[in-house]
Scaffold this active site. Structure first.
Site, PDB file in Angstrom:
ATOM      1  N   LYS A 178       0.762  -1.251  -0.043  1.00 14.07           N
ATOM      2  CA  LYS A 178      -0.127  -0.182   0.065  1.00 14.07           C
ATOM      3  C   LYS A 178       0.971   1.059  -0.143  1.00 14.07           C
ATOM      4  O   LYS A 178       1.958   1.610   0.402  1.00 14.07           O
ATOM      5  CB  LYS A 178      -1.017  -0.139   1.308  1.00 14.07           C
ATOM      6  CG  LYS A 178      -2.038   1.108   1.232  1.00 14.07           C
ATOM      7  CD  LYS A 178      -2.718   0.784   2.625  1.00 14.07           C
ATOM      8  CE  LYS A 178      -3.683   1.906   2.682  1.00 14.07           C
ATOM      9  NZ  LYS A 178      -4.813   1.546   3.877  1.00 14.07           N
ATOM     10  N   SER A 226      -9.580   1.640   3.183  1.00 14.95           N
ATOM     11  CA  SER A 226      -8.756   2.574   2.260  1.00 14.95           C
ATOM     12  C   SER A 226      -7.729   1.738   1.340  1.00 14.95           C
ATOM     13  O   SER A 226      -7.200   2.163   0.540  1.00 14.95           O
ATOM     14  CB  SER A 226      -8.001   3.597   3.221  1.00 14.95           C
ATOM     15  OG  SER A 226      -7.071   2.749   3.919  1.00 14.95           O
ATOM     16  N   SER A 278      -9.830  -0.772   7.209  1.00 13.78           N
ATOM     17  CA  SER A 278      -9.303  -0.525   5.951  1.00 13.78           C
ATOM     18  C   SER A 278      -8.692  -1.979   5.171  1.00 13.78           C
ATOM     19  O   SER A 278      -8.262  -1.766   4.045  1.00 13.78           O
ATOM     20  CB  SER A 278      -8.198   0.713   5.762  1.00 13.78           C
ATOM     21  OG  SER A 278      -9.187   1.706   6.096  1.00 13.78           O
TER      22      SER A 278
END
Length: 454
Positions: free
Chosen positions: A78, A156, A180
């Site tokens: 990420k 997210s 997330s």
């Protein structure tokens, strides 16, 4: 055809059915596919480095050595984790002028030391501040279910989930402050694990809330998540211990988390409970009135707004116009949180945790829907603030309970083939990680006859 688990991909390498270079090249080709989601799922690529890492892995394997089960496997990271020589942008344009990282974040170092091939950096909700996954700067990767409609991937860690669902990586590393990892895993039909926060180093990671941020994997099975968790937490590489589902005590909270389920999630959840009960699990409905208190605590700004504003205040002052307005407005709420408010919230949280832990101590795990709705359409949320904030609050609601508890949790698929993806959350108190992974293995096996893992 389903993409392979970590174990299956590793076996292919061991038996010479594939090389790491071939796997990396295939991942790169999928990311680059013009009609695919790669341009939205990834914000940075380094194909040359990935191929070099893969070739080094193949060379090492030719000597009969293997550093870990991740040896030679393509993994995505990420866009919150520092990678040496690259600027960590956290899904935003506001950090574009920041210097490149001098070193890899410890999580990345551990992956590389374990032989993982880092294929790229994945897209995300800007600064990790949304459970939906929209990104106005880099685009929003579409959920693998119903691409024609174009549904949100969950956030997210949006690009992380899509990188796995579309075979651009065997597994992905994400973060989880209020769901997330688990939200995109649930909405995309994958498995995600949020560990107890302190088990995995957050050094070299752009924070959202230092009190709540957790780091974990999104992959295709509980065993995949357990393998990655052991590596990034620097634990002994012990598999979760064997558990029989029969006799396991599973508690279903009746407070808050079952409200507002849509028809598809309700059907999948109830079918999963029925299957677990038939397999011998002891399922008990329990009241947890403490769950009804969390919304009030967060309504005052909670910990997230205050801690986010502390990190962002100078950056917003300098380049606030570059932020997604929906992110900026929530961060700026932190200006209104006084020191007394913040200290009180920390104290309230400690007492809340003690009360919840006492009530769940007699159970092997909590089980609940990860997210009460299926993935909404992107178009319905992009231009409608009210719809966006309502959906965002709803998808974050259940996972947030476990972050506030400082607990650990899995999300495993519980939908049938052809149905919209839905996740079953399996959760426990802090530092119960290995037990929750073990319970997750047993539940995953029991649900295998009805679920779609690919």
């Amino acid at each position: 055809m389903s993409e392979p688990t970590i174990a299956a991909a590793a076996e292919a390498l061991i038996h010479g059915d594939a090389t790491s270079r071939e796997m990396a090249s295939d991942a790169i080709d999928r990311i680059a596919e013009p009609a695919g989601e790669g341009s939205r799922a990834f914000v940075r690529r380094n194909d040359t480095r990935a191929i070099a890492m893969a070739e080094a892995s193949d060379l090492l394997r030719s000597t009969g050595r293997r550093r870990s089960v991740l040896e030679g496997l393509p993994i995505s990271v990420k866009d919150l984790f520092d990678i040496a020589g690259e600027t960590t942008s956290a899904g935003s344009t506001a950090l574009a002028r920041q210097p490149a990282a001098n070193a890899d974040a410890p999580v990345v170092k551990r992956l590389v030391a374990a032989g993982a091939v880092i294929v790229g950096t994945t897209n995300m909700s800007e600064f990790a501040f949304s459970g939906i996954g929209l990104n106005p700067h880099h685009g929003t990767p579409r959920n693998p279910f119903d691409r024609e409609t174009g549904r949100v991937p969950g956030g997210s860690s949006s690009g992380a989930a899509v990188s796995v669902s579309d075979g651009m990586a065997v597994a992905a590393i994400g973060t989880d402050t209020g769901g997330s990892i688990r939200i995109p895993a649930a909405l995309c039909g994958l498995t995600g694990f949020k560990p107890t926060a302190r088990r995995v180093s957050a050094e070299g990671v752009v924070p959202l809330s230092t009190s709540l941020d957790s780091i974990g994997p999104i992959a295709r099975s509980v065993a995949c998540c357990a393998a990655i968790d052991a590596i990034i937490a620097a634990d002994a590489p012990l598999p979760p211990f064997e558990l029989q589902l029969a006799g396991l005590r599973l508690a279903v909270p009746q407070t808050v988390v079952l409200a507002d389920m849509d028809r598809a999630v309700s059907a999948a959840f109830n079918r999963a409970l029925s299957r677990l009960s038939s397999a011998g699990a002891v399922i008990t409905d329990i009241e947890l009135p403490e769950f009804s208190e969390v919304a009030t605590i967060y309504a005052r700004g909670g910990l997230v707004a205050a801690e986010a504003y502390h990190w962002h205040r100078q950056l917003i002052a300098d380049v606030g116009e570059q932020y997604d307005p929906r992110v900026r407005v929530r961060i700026l709420r932190g200006r209104e949180v006084t020191a007394a408010d913040y200290i009180e919230t920390l104290a309230v949280r400690r007492l809340w945790q003690a009360r919840v832990e006492a009530k769940i101590a007699g159970y092997d795990a909590l089980v609940m829907p990860t997210v009460p709705i299926i993935a909404p359409a992107i178009a319905a949320l992009e231009g409608d603030d009210d719809a966006f904030f309502a959906a965002n609050a709803l998808v974050l609601r259940n996972p947030t309970m476990i972050n506030f508890l400082d607990g650990c949790a899995l999300s495993v698929p519980c939908h049938a083939p052809g149905e919209p993806p839905a996740g079953l959350m399996i959760a426990g108190a802090q530092m119960q990680d290995r037990k929750i992974l073990s319970v997750g293995l047993a539940i995953e096996a029991a649900l295998a006859s009805i679920t779609a893992f690919g």
